[in-house]
Design an enzyme around this catalytic site. Structure first.
Site, short mmCIF file in Angstrom:
data_model
loop_
_atom_site.label_atom_id
_atom_site.label_comp_id
_atom_site.label_asym_id
_atom_site.label_seq_id
_atom_site.Cartn_x
_atom_site.Cartn_y
_atom_site.Cartn_z
N ARG A 1 0.86 -1.18 0.00
CA ARG A 1 0.00 0.00 0.00
C ARG A 1 0.90 1.23 0.00
NH1 ARG A 1 -3.43 -2.90 -1.41
NH2 ARG A 1 -5.57 -3.16 -0.65
N GLU B 1 -3.80 8.06 -3.75
CA GLU B 1 -3.95 7.28 -4.97
C GLU B 1 -5.26 7.63 -5.66
OE1 GLU B 1 -4.29 2.63 -5.40
OE2 GLU B 1 -2.25 3.18 -4.82
N HIS C 1 -1.42 0.69 -9.66
CA HIS C 1 -2.05 -0.25 -8.72
C HIS C 1 -2.85 -1.30 -9.51
CE1 HIS C 1 -3.87 -0.70 -4.40
NE2 HIS C 1 -3.55 -1.86 -4.95
#
Length: 267
Positions: free
Chosen positions: A167, A196, A215
């Site tokens: 993360r 993000e 991601h």
């Protein structure tokens, strides 16, 4: 609501305590993402050690005279530290050992049956930061948030790279940007960010010593099929009054609301 089925492994966006208080179980799909995520991490490790993105730019921009500037780093015998040595870390470790890397693991328990099976030492975070490549596979929680900051980056070798497939908030992104700009570390490979998505003017996005993915590096057809099957299995089990194999908040199973709904579903 009686069941939240997480499509993936991370659950930092779900309030487990609130779900437990309401008698709502939460499940995830750790087995389904293990190999795809390990392969994604391996992709970034090889990309940063071989300067793949920079060499791509050299060809596209017709700068062949710059080839020597982006010579890759040593790989055979280089040390990779896997921070968060769980199932994904163990899968990645097996791949790295087969490619000739030396591997050490870091986890909060200080031990791992998988590490013992593979002959991999479990070391402290401080010791792991001295590796040639540091890979973050840890989950995000109160104890891991910001675990890599300016002080930790200074412990790394100037020739080292950091890879993050966990993360974004595991790393202080501002400190990472500064470390990449001033040569504290050589490179970074990131599939996750904080925030993000990152802002378009984030200086991290414009550094030439970073390799970035949105991601989604592990999003392959295999990944999708496996995660769908795992999530569906959990939902079907719960809908029939059973207990899925991947319940993250077992306290919810003792809640009167869950027991009553499971009893009705099982009839």
């Amino acid at each position: 609501m009686r069941h939240v089925a997480r499509f993936g492994a991370g659950y930092d966006t779900i309030d487990l305590e609130a779900c437990s208080d309401a008698g709502v179980i939460v499940t995830n799909t750790p087995d389904a993402i293990r190999r795809p995520l390990a392969l994604a991490a391996l992709t970034l490790i090889l990309a940063v050690t071989h300067n793949l993105v920079q060499k791509h730019s050299i060809v596209v921009e017709d700068r062949w005279e710059d080839r020597g500037r982006w010579r890759g780093t040593a790989t055979d015998g280089s040390t990779v530290a896997i921070v968060g040595f769980g199932s994904v870390g163990a899968e990645l470790a097996g791949m790295l050992l087969g490619a000739g890397f030396r591997v050490v693991g870091v986890n909060r328990r200080g031990s791992s049956p998988d590490a013992d099976r593979l002959g991999i030492p479990i070391v402290s975070l401080d010791d792991g930061l001295t590796a040639d490549v540091v890979v973050l596979c840890a989950s995000l929680n109160a104890s891991t948030r910001g675990m890599i900051g300016a002080a930790e980056l200074r412990r790394m070798k100037p020739s080292a790279a950091i890879v993050n497939v966990g993360r974004g908030a595991l790393i202080d992104q501002g400190a990472l940007t500064a470390a990449l700009q001033d040569g504290t570390i050589r490179a970074a490979g990131l599939d996750v960010f904080d925030p993000e998505p990152p802002a378009s003017d984030d200086p991290l996005l414009h550094l030439e010593n970073v390799t970035l993915a949105p991601h989604a590096l592990c999003w392959t057809a295999d990944y999708t099929a496996a995660v769908v099957a795992s999530a569906n299995e959990a939902m079907i089990t719960a809908s029939r009054g059973g207990i899925p194999a991947t319940v993250l908040n077992p306290r919810a199973l003792d809640h009167e609301r869950w027991r009553e709904s499971a009893a009705v579903a099982g009839r």
